[in-house]
Design an enzyme around this catalytic site. Structure first.
Site, PDB file in Angstrom:
ATOM      1  N   ALA A 114       0.820  -1.217   0.000  1.00  0.00           N
ATOM      2  CA  ALA A 114       0.000   0.000   0.000  1.00  0.00           C
ATOM      3  C   ALA A 114       0.855   1.269   0.000  1.00  0.00           C
ATOM      4  O   ALA A 114       0.566   2.217  -0.734  1.00  0.00           O
ATOM      5  CB  ALA A 114      -0.952   0.001   1.194  1.00  0.00           C
ATOM      6  N   TYR A 115       1.901   1.294   0.789  1.00  0.00           N
ATOM      7  CA  TYR A 115       2.744   2.483   0.898  1.00  0.00           C
ATOM      8  C   TYR A 115       3.439   2.824  -0.418  1.00  0.00           C
ATOM      9  O   TYR A 115       3.351   3.959  -0.892  1.00  0.00           O
ATOM     10  CB  TYR A 115       3.750   2.284   2.037  1.00  0.00           C
ATOM     11  CG  TYR A 115       4.558   3.515   2.377  1.00  0.00           C
ATOM     12  CD1 TYR A 115       3.977   4.597   3.023  1.00  0.00           C
ATOM     13  CD2 TYR A 115       5.904   3.583   2.063  1.00  0.00           C
ATOM     14  CE1 TYR A 115       4.719   5.721   3.340  1.00  0.00           C
ATOM     15  CE2 TYR A 115       6.660   4.697   2.379  1.00  0.00           C
ATOM     16  CZ  TYR A 115       6.055   5.767   3.021  1.00  0.00           C
ATOM     17  OH  TYR A 115       6.793   6.867   3.329  1.00  0.00           O
ATOM     18  N   PRO A 116       4.113   1.886  -1.074  1.00  0.00           N
ATOM     19  CA  PRO A 116       4.755   2.239  -2.343  1.00  0.00           C
ATOM     20  C   PRO A 116       3.761   2.549  -3.460  1.00  0.00           C
ATOM     21  O   PRO A 116       4.066   3.337  -4.351  1.00  0.00           O
ATOM     22  CB  PRO A 116       5.619   1.026  -2.679  1.00  0.00           C
ATOM     23  CG  PRO A 116       5.114  -0.064  -1.832  1.00  0.00           C
ATOM     24  CD  PRO A 116       4.493   0.554  -0.633  1.00  0.00           C
TER      25      PRO A 116
END
Length: 109
Positions: free
Chosen positions: A14-16
């Site tokens: 999710a973060y990248p």
């Protein structure tokens, strides 16, 4: 940490994905705002000792592990980033547009 758009860790998708969206947004805004003399760039930081959950600053083992992955041998400090931001906001950087500027101390070289 835009590095997560260049290398992967299981369970961290999710973060990248969000960082990848910022990268595309930078490109479009650079094009859309350029005619107004506005440049748009992305500042990609490495590990910085900040209050972001205090993780890097307060966890000495994590700090040491990240420092070992950085060419300069330490994690960044807020003062390391201030000069980069000031430069990008100055008239001297007016011709820089749609760039991903990495300020990581040479992380994961």
């Amino acid at each position: 940490m835009f590095g997560l758009t260049r290398f992967t860790f299981a369970g961290a998708s999710a973060y990248p994905m969000m960082k990848g969206g910022v990268k595309v947004m930078t490109r479009y805004l650079a094009k859309e705002l350029g005619h107004r003399g506005i440049s748009v760039n992305t500042l990609a930081l490495g590990a910085i000792e900040t209050d972001l959950a205090g993780v890097v600053r307060n966890n000495s083992e994590l700090n040491k592990m990240l420092a070992a992955q950085t060419a300069l041998g330490r994690v960044g400090l807020p003062d390391d980033i201030g000069g980069v931001v000031a430069t990008l906001l100055s008239n001297d950087a007016g011709w820089i547009n749609d760039q991903r500027i990495e300020a990581s101390g040479g992380m994961l070289l």
